[in-house]
Design an enzyme around this catalytic site. Structure first.
Site, PDB file in Angstrom:
ATOM      1  N   TRP A 233       0.790  -1.409   0.090  1.00  0.00           N
ATOM      2  CA  TRP A 233       0.041  -0.032   0.005  1.00  0.00           C
ATOM      3  C   TRP A 233       0.897   1.293  -0.152  1.00  0.00           C
ATOM      4  O   TRP A 233       0.360   2.307  -0.251  1.00  0.00           O
ATOM      5  CB  TRP A 233      -1.052   0.037   1.037  1.00  0.00           C
ATOM      6  CG  TRP A 233      -2.091  -1.016   1.050  1.00  0.00           C
ATOM      7  CD1 TRP A 233      -2.338  -1.912   0.001  1.00  0.00           C
ATOM      8  CD2 TRP A 233      -3.089  -1.009   2.002  1.00  0.00           C
ATOM      9  NE1 TRP A 233      -3.584  -2.547   0.336  1.00  0.00           N
ATOM     10  CE2 TRP A 233      -4.176  -2.008   1.304  1.00  0.00           C
ATOM     11  CE3 TRP A 233      -3.718  -0.443   3.050  1.00  0.00           C
ATOM     12  CZ2 TRP A 233      -5.462  -2.260   1.904  1.00  0.00           C
ATOM     13  CZ3 TRP A 233      -5.028  -0.697   3.624  1.00  0.00           C
ATOM     14  CH2 TRP A 233      -5.956  -1.573   3.134  1.00  0.00           C
ATOM     15  N   LYS A 234       2.250   1.177   0.204  1.00  0.00           N
ATOM     16  CA  LYS A 234       3.090   2.494   0.415  1.00  0.00           C
ATOM     17  C   LYS A 234       2.451   3.225   1.347  1.00  0.00           C
ATOM     18  O   LYS A 234       1.975   3.121   2.278  1.00  0.00           O
ATOM     19  CB  LYS A 234       3.324   2.694  -1.220  1.00  0.00           C
ATOM     20  CG  LYS A 234       3.760   1.635  -1.998  1.00  0.00           C
ATOM     21  CD  LYS A 234       4.220   2.390  -3.504  1.00  0.00           C
ATOM     22  CE  LYS A 234       4.750   1.178  -4.376  1.00  0.00           C
ATOM     23  NZ  LYS A 234       5.019   1.573  -5.406  1.00  0.00           N
TER      24      LYS A 234
ATOM     25  N   GLY B  50       4.820   1.537 -11.308  1.00  0.00           N
ATOM     26  CA  GLY B  50       3.886   2.795 -11.443  1.00  0.00           C
ATOM     27  C   GLY B  50       3.878   3.500 -12.551  1.00  0.00           C
ATOM     28  O   GLY B  50       3.185   4.524 -12.827  1.00  0.00           O
TER      29      GLY B  50
ATOM     30  N   GLY C 267       1.276  -2.888  -6.281  1.00  0.00           N
ATOM     31  CA  GLY C 267       1.341  -1.272  -5.902  1.00  0.00           C
ATOM     32  C   GLY C 267       0.028  -0.956  -5.742  1.00  0.00           C
ATOM     33  O   GLY C 267      -0.896  -1.472  -4.919  1.00  0.00           O
ATOM     34  N   GLY C 268      -0.328  -0.090  -6.515  1.00  0.00           N
ATOM     35  CA  GLY C 268      -1.555   0.665  -6.696  1.00  0.00           C
ATOM     36  C   GLY C 268      -2.815  -0.181  -6.739  1.00  0.00           C
ATOM     37  O   GLY C 268      -3.648   0.264  -6.210  1.00  0.00           O
TER      38      GLY C 268
END
Length: 243
Positions: free
Chosen positions: A10-11, A165, A224-225
Site C-alpha cells: 500500500w506504500k 507505477g 502496488g497501486g
C-alpha cells in the site's frame, strides 16, 4: 513447490476508512488456497490483525530497539501482528540511499524477529538499456540476501524499477529471463533455493496478471497501486489461484 503469494504494497496510502477494502476482499477470497499478503502503512498493521490475510510491514530497522527516532524494529512489527516485512524496495533504495549491505542487515533482523523477509531487487531503465540487468540482479542477490536465508524466511521480489507505477511492463521473455536467472542463483547458493517463492512486481493488473503468472518461476506478484482496492486486486488474486 514454492508457495503462491499475492502481495499488496500500500506504500504511503491508507486510512482507517480504507480497511473496508479488506472486508470486500475477504468476501471474495477469505478462503483462498494461496497466500494473500497485505503490507499497509505501520499505522494500520494492528487494525488488520483480524483479517484472514497475512500482514507485513514496509520496512524495519536493523536494531531491536534504541535511539532511532521515526524508525520501527522487526520486533515491533511482529508485536503489532505482522508476519512479513518488505525490504530493499527500489523506493527505499532510491529515496533513502539503502545499500545491499543495509538490506541484508535488515533481513537478518527480520529473521531474528521471526518475520519473513520479502527482499526486492530490480534494475533501472538505464541499466536495462545498457544490458547490465543480470549483473545488477547478481549484485543485489549476493549483497542483499543473507547466508541464513531459506525458503521459509525469504521471498524474492523482482521489480524492474522502470516498470513500477509507470504502466510499462517488460515482455514475458524479459520477465522469464530474469526469473530463471534468479532461480538458478538461488539454487546454486541455497539447498532449498528451488522452493523459494519468486514474485514479479511492476504494473501488474487484472488484465495482464494471467499472462505474467504463466511465466516459469513466477510464483506470484508484488502489487502496488492495484492492491489498494478490492475491485482492482481481486482479479490479480483470482489469476494467481488459477495459474
Amino acid at each position: 513447490m514454492p508457495r503462491k503469494i499475492a502481495a499488496g504494497n500500500w506504500k504511503m496510502n491508507g486510512m482507517q476508512s480504507t480497511l473496508i477494502e479488506l472486508e470486500k476482499l475477504e468476501d471474495k477470497h477469505g478462503d483462498a488456497d494461496i497466500a494473500i499478503l497485505i503490507c499497509p502503512p505501520f499505522t494500520l498493521i494492528s487494525a488488520c490483525e483480524d483479517t484472514p490475510f497475512d500482514i507485513g510491514g514496509q520496512d524495519c530497522h536493523t536494531a531491536q530497539a534504541g535511539a532511532h527516532t521515526g524508525d520501527i524494529s522487526a520486533e515491533m512489527l511482529a508485536d503489532a501482528g505482522a508476519s512479513y516485512v518488505l525490504l530493499g524496495h527500489s523506493e527505499r533504495r532510491t529515496d533513502h540511499g539503502e545499500t545491499d549491505a543495509l538490506v541484508a542487515a535488515k533481513s537478518q533482523a527480520a529473521y531474528d524477529a521471526g518475520l519473513i523477509a520479502v527482499i526486492c531487487i530490480g534494475e533501472t531503465l538505464d541499466e536495462r538499456e545498457n544490458g547490465t540487468t543480470l549483473d545488477v540482479i547478481d549484485r543485489q542477490l549476493a549483497g542483499s540476501v543473507p547466508a541464513t536465508a531459506d525458503a521459509l524466511n525469504t521471498v524474492i521480489a523482482y521489480e524492474p524499477v522502470w516498470a513500477i507505477g509507470t504502466g510499462k511492463v517488460p515482455t514475458t521473455d524479459q520477465i522469464a529471463e530474469v526469473h530463471a536467472h534468479v532461480r538458478k542463483r538461488l539454487q546454486d547458493r541455497f539447498a532449498d533455493g528451488t522452493e523459494m517463492s519468486l514474485l514479479y512486481g511492476g504494473s501488474v493488473k487484472g488484465s495482464n496478471a494471467a499472462e505474467i503468472f504463466a511465466v516459469p518461476h513466477v510464483n506470484g506478484a508484488l502489487v502496488g497501486g492495484a492492491s489498494l482496492t478490492a475491485e482492482a486486486f481481486s482479479p490479480i488474486i483470482s489469476a494467481l489461484e488459477d495459474a
